[in-house]
Scaffold this motif. Structure first.
Motif, PDB file in Angstrom:
ATOM      1  N   LYS A  84     -24.097  -5.070  -4.988  1.00  0.00           N
ATOM      2  CA  LYS A  84     -23.352  -4.083  -4.199  1.00  0.00           C
ATOM      3  C   LYS A  84     -24.263  -3.068  -3.518  1.00  0.00           C
ATOM      4  N   ALA A  85     -25.485  -2.906  -4.024  1.00  0.00           N
ATOM      5  CA  ALA A  85     -26.417  -1.976  -3.386  1.00  0.00           C
ATOM      6  C   ALA A  85     -26.693  -2.381  -1.944  1.00  0.00           C
ATOM      7  N   PHE A  86     -26.473  -3.668  -1.629  1.00  0.00           N
ATOM      8  CA  PHE A  86     -26.742  -4.159  -0.279  1.00  0.00           C
ATOM      9  C   PHE A  86     -25.468  -4.623   0.421  1.00  0.00           C
ATOM     10  N   CYS A  87     -24.338  -4.092  -0.034  1.00  0.00           N
ATOM     11  CA  CYS A  87     -23.039  -4.383   0.566  1.00  0.00           C
ATOM     12  C   CYS A  87     -22.369  -3.102   1.039  1.00  0.00           C
ATOM     13  N   ASN A  88     -21.465  -3.250   1.967  1.00  0.00           N
ATOM     14  CA  ASN A  88     -20.492  -2.198   2.266  1.00  0.00           C
ATOM     15  C   ASN A  88     -19.235  -2.525   1.485  1.00  0.00           C
ATOM     16  N   GLU A  89     -18.881  -1.668   0.538  1.00  0.00           N
ATOM     17  CA  GLU A  89     -17.684  -1.895  -0.267  1.00  0.00           C
ATOM     18  C   GLU A  89     -16.463  -1.432   0.542  1.00  0.00           C
ATOM     19  N   LYS A  90     -15.949  -2.338   1.335  1.00  0.00           N
ATOM     20  CA  LYS A  90     -14.881  -2.002   2.278  1.00  0.00           C
ATOM     21  C   LYS A  90     -13.520  -2.018   1.584  1.00  0.00           C
ATOM     22  N   ALA A  91     -12.867  -0.875   1.576  1.00  0.00           N
ATOM     23  CA  ALA A  91     -11.550  -0.757   0.959  1.00  0.00           C
ATOM     24  C   ALA A  91     -10.479  -1.269   1.935  1.00  0.00           C
ATOM     25  N   VAL A  92      -9.597  -2.142   1.432  1.00  0.00           N
ATOM     26  CA  VAL A  92      -8.531  -2.721   2.258  1.00  0.00           C
ATOM     27  C   VAL A  92      -7.181  -2.428   1.614  1.00  0.00           C
ATOM     28  N   TYR A  93      -6.258  -1.919   2.427  1.00  0.00           N
ATOM     29  CA  TYR A  93      -4.911  -1.578   1.969  1.00  0.00           C
ATOM     30  C   TYR A  93      -3.926  -2.376   2.818  1.00  0.00           C
ATOM     31  N   GLU A  94      -3.149  -3.240   2.165  1.00  0.00           N
ATOM     32  CA  GLU A  94      -2.123  -4.002   2.872  1.00  0.00           C
ATOM     33  C   GLU A  94      -0.755  -3.450   2.481  1.00  0.00           C
ATOM     34  N   GLN A  95      -0.064  -2.949   3.473  1.00  0.00           N
ATOM     35  CA  GLN A  95       1.225  -2.311   3.212  1.00  0.00           C
ATOM     36  C   GLN A  95       2.289  -3.354   2.877  1.00  0.00           C
ATOM     37  N   GLY A  96       3.230  -2.960   1.995  1.00  0.00           N
ATOM     38  CA  GLY A  96       4.353  -3.804   1.616  1.00  0.00           C
ATOM     39  C   GLY A  96       5.668  -3.251   2.162  1.00  0.00           C
ATOM     40  N   LEU A  97       6.716  -3.348   1.342  1.00  0.00           N
ATOM     41  CA  LEU A  97       8.039  -2.910   1.782  1.00  0.00           C
ATOM     42  C   LEU A  97       8.109  -1.412   2.046  1.00  0.00           C
ATOM     43  N   MET A  98       7.180  -0.642   1.429  1.00  0.00           N
ATOM     44  CA  MET A  98       7.208   0.807   1.631  1.00  0.00           C
ATOM     45  C   MET A  98       6.866   1.190   3.070  1.00  0.00           C
ATOM     46  N   GLY A  99       6.371   0.238   3.836  1.00  0.00           N
ATOM     47  CA  GLY A  99       6.075   0.508   5.235  1.00  0.00           C
ATOM     48  C   GLY A  99       7.298   0.948   6.032  1.00  0.00           C
ATOM     49  N   ARG A 100       8.491   0.640   5.535  1.00  0.00           N
ATOM     50  CA  ARG A 100       9.719   1.083   6.216  1.00  0.00           C
ATOM     51  C   ARG A 100       9.871   2.603   6.204  1.00  0.00           C
ATOM     52  N   PHE A 101       9.238   3.233   5.208  1.00  0.00           N
ATOM     53  CA  PHE A 101       9.498   4.656   4.998  1.00  0.00           C
ATOM     54  C   PHE A 101       8.310   5.569   5.305  1.00  0.00           C
ATOM     55  N   THR A 102       7.076   5.018   5.349  1.00  0.00           N
ATOM     56  CA  THR A 102       5.916   5.898   5.455  1.00  0.00           C
ATOM     57  C   THR A 102       5.842   6.656   6.773  1.00  0.00           C
ATOM     58  N   ALA A 103       6.473   6.117   7.819  1.00  0.00           N
ATOM     59  CA  ALA A 103       6.432   6.831   9.102  1.00  0.00           C
ATOM     60  C   ALA A 103       7.122   8.188   9.015  1.00  0.00           C
ATOM     61  N   SER A 104       8.059   8.322   8.079  1.00  0.00           N
ATOM     62  CA  SER A 104       8.773   9.600   7.946  1.00  0.00           C
ATOM     63  C   SER A 104       7.880  10.696   7.374  1.00  0.00           C
ATOM     64  N   PHE A 105       6.689  10.312   6.840  1.00  0.00           N
ATOM     65  CA  PHE A 105       5.757  11.293   6.296  1.00  0.00           C
ATOM     66  C   PHE A 105       4.723  11.750   7.325  1.00  0.00           C
ATOM     67  N   LEU A 106       4.856  11.314   8.539  1.00  0.00           N
ATOM     68  CA  LEU A 106       3.963  11.758   9.599  1.00  0.00           C
ATOM     69  C   LEU A 106       4.470  13.075  10.181  1.00  0.00           C
ATOM     70  N   VAL A 107       3.560  14.029  10.309  1.00  0.00           N
ATOM     71  CA  VAL A 107       3.925  15.357  10.822  1.00  0.00           C
ATOM     72  C   VAL A 107       4.124  15.276  12.339  1.00  0.00           C
ATOM     73  N   PRO A 108       5.143  15.985  12.894  1.00  0.00           N
ATOM     74  CA  PRO A 108       6.079  16.897  12.212  1.00  0.00           C
ATOM     75  C   PRO A 108       7.215  16.140  11.519  1.00  0.00           C
ATOM     76  N   PHE A 109       7.634  16.663  10.346  1.00  0.00           N
ATOM     77  CA  PHE A 109       8.711  16.040   9.592  1.00  0.00           C
ATOM     78  C   PHE A 109      10.047  16.229  10.304  1.00  0.00           C
ATOM     79  N   ALA A 110      10.821  15.158  10.260  1.00  0.00           N
ATOM     80  CA  ALA A 110      12.153  15.240  10.879  1.00  0.00           C
ATOM     81  C   ALA A 110      13.161  15.878   9.938  1.00  0.00           C
ATOM     82  N   THR A 111      12.900  15.789   8.620  1.00  0.00           N
ATOM     83  CA  THR A 111      13.801  16.381   7.624  1.00  0.00           C
ATOM     84  C   THR A 111      12.969  17.098   6.576  1.00  0.00           C
ATOM     85  N   ASP A 112      13.656  17.788   5.648  1.00  0.00           N
ATOM     86  CA  ASP A 112      12.961  18.484   4.557  1.00  0.00           C
ATOM     87  C   ASP A 112      12.543  17.534   3.431  1.00  0.00           C
TER      88      ASP A 112
END
Length: 482
Positions: free
Chosen positions: A437-465
């Motif tokens: 690993k000293a000679f690698c880039n440890e690239k973090a990968v995140y693959e979104q699942g079903l929660m992708g339906r809701f994460t856009a609501s956490f982008l500012v500005p919030f539409a609700t409280d």
């Protein structure tokens, strides 16, 4: 020594840079092929490497060369080949409960690109190929600058690497300080330097304009702590022969020993006896290594002369009563300096020669305080039986690594990594997957699942409280300032 022109150094670097692409990294099969060729290069030509190193030094024990330069890359290389397939797999990371709704998180260890390696004189073969093996395994290309202090070995290594590898895979360059300066200033994806701490500062300065990440394997004054209950007969051979191996030109050699006052004379006597038996003669003895060059010889002799002039007790182990030190063969006998003042060069600087300072202490806390007053060493050695005392020394000091009741063995494993801390270095390699690993880039990968339906609501500005409330509850905050 054939000198690689600065234009040639830059040309090879550009060839390697142009060949590497993140979209087409070397496959497992390609990496294994390169690793096997590196193994074959050393395995088929190790007698010639021994010969060239003996010629470069003038006198050096063939067993010392095999252990320091040949054994490690062969042993280490097999470990890397045996585990490479597993290391190349994506590393799954826990997604917690979100894994139940399709989220995936993992690490991809991708190649960095082009790796530069700068070797020292004391083990130029292993300290070139050990990091090169891990860099090749990680999918990188490699350029090696071999020290000008071993010109025959440098020329031979350059010739062999050109025979076994395409220059876009691995290449060796040679030359004096101007080549080293050019090499260090190139925009590497990572650089490995093994050598003295003061030169390490210059390497960092040369790398800084390109933000080149650097692994520094330096040295420092490695201490041996002899505890009150230590077996002197077991400790003395390790301290003595560890200091005289390769004439003390080893970054992990014991630089000084700390011993209880009551055991000072016993330790000195045992060290002298061990050395007399190992080296009954020196000048014409091929088992005794020469200091690498005249400048190194003069420096070490100067340290000894200064200590003598200061009135230090000096014990020179010379059983045949030869005229030593000998400037013609550059051989210096084991020289023990007892309780030198801290203003002397033997106390201030890494000696890198067959000079051993021994300091006596009354209480263990004094020995620990003495170590902690100085720069952090690459290695620290503890001899004794009391587990509480051993634990106290290990936990109350800082060093690159520790070996208990022996010397240097912490650096020979394939699982823990080898490196220093502070003045003795930064970064680690040769440690199984840690080294890979000293000679690698440890690239973090995140693959979104079903929660992708809701994460856009956490982008500012919030539409609700609601997202605002959820974020605060996640960290235990109940108030709702806006």
């Amino acid at each position: 020594m054939k000198t690689t022109s600065l234009e040639e150094v830059q040309r090879i670097f550009k060839v390697q840079k142009a060949k590497y692409s993140p979209s087409n990294p070397p496959s497992y099969e390609e990496r294994m092929d390169r690793l096997k060729r590196a193994d074959k290069l050393i395995r088929d030509h190790w007698p010639e490497f021994i010969q060239t190193l003996q010629e470069d030094f003038g006198s050096r024990d063939s067993d010392q060369i095999f252990g320091a330069d040949i054994l490690s890359p062969l042993f280490h290389g097999k470990h890397v080949r045996d585990h490479l397939a597993q290391w190349m797999k994506p590393e799954r990371k826990s997604s917690g409960l979100l894994g139940l709704v399709g989220q995936k998180t993992y690490i991809l260890n991708e190649p960095l690109g082009v790796i530069g390696i700068v070797t020292p004189f004391n083990a130029p073969v292993s300290l070139a190929f050990d990091p090169a093996i891990e860099a090749l395994a990680a999918g990188n290309s490699v350029m090696i600058k071999v020290t000008e202090s071993t010109p025959r070995t440098a020329d031979f290594m350059q010739k062999l690497v050109a025979k076994y590898f395409k220059e876009e895979e691995m290449a060796v360059v040679t030359g004096e300080a101007d080549v080293s300066a050019c090499f260090a200033a190139l925009p590497w994806d990572k650089m490995v330097f093994t050598g003295g701490s003061e030169i390490g500062k210059k390497i960092l300065a040369a790398a800084a304009p390109n933000l080149t990440p650097v692994v520094l394997e330096l040295g420092g004054k490695c201490p041996a702590v002899v505890l009150p209950d230590a077996d002197i007969r077991a400790a003395a051979p390790r301290i003595s022969l560890g200091r005289t191996g390769n004439a003390g030109q080893v970054c992990l050699a014991v630089d000084y020993a700390l011993v209880p006052e009551t055991k000072l004379e016993a330790l000195i006597q045992q060290i002298v006896e061990v050395d007399q038996q190992a080296f009954p003669t020196m000048i014409n003895n091929p088992k005794v290594s020469s200091i690498i060059n005249q400048a190194g010889y003069n420096r070490i002799v100067g340290y000894i002369e200064e200590a003598k002039a200061a009135g230090c007790r000096i014990i020179q182990v010379n059983p045949a009563n030869e005229k030593l030190p000998d400037p013609e063969t550059r051989k210096i006998p084991l020289t023990i300096v007892v309780n030198p003042g801290e203003n002397l060069q033997v106390s201030k600087y890494e000696i890198f020669g067959p000079v051993l300072s021994i300091y006596s202490y009354k209480h263990l806390d004094e020995a620990i305080a003495f170590i902690n007053k100085h720069e952090k060493p690459l290695g620290l050695y503890v001899f004794g039986k009391d587990k509480n005392d051993i634990r106290k020394v290990v936990s109350s000091t800082s060093s690159g690594g520790v070996t208990v009741n022996d010397i240097t063995l912490h650096a020979g494993t394939n699982t823990m990594g080898f490196g220093g801390v502070g003045y003795s270095g930064m970064g680690r390699y040769k440690g199984g997957i840690l080294g890979y690993k000293a000679f690698c880039n440890e690239k973090a990968v995140y693959e979104q699942g079903l929660m992708g339906r809701f994460t856009a609501s956490f982008l500012v500005p919030f539409a609700t409280d609601r997202p605002r409330s959820m974020m605060r509850r996640m960290v235990g905050i109940k108030s709702q300032p806006r």
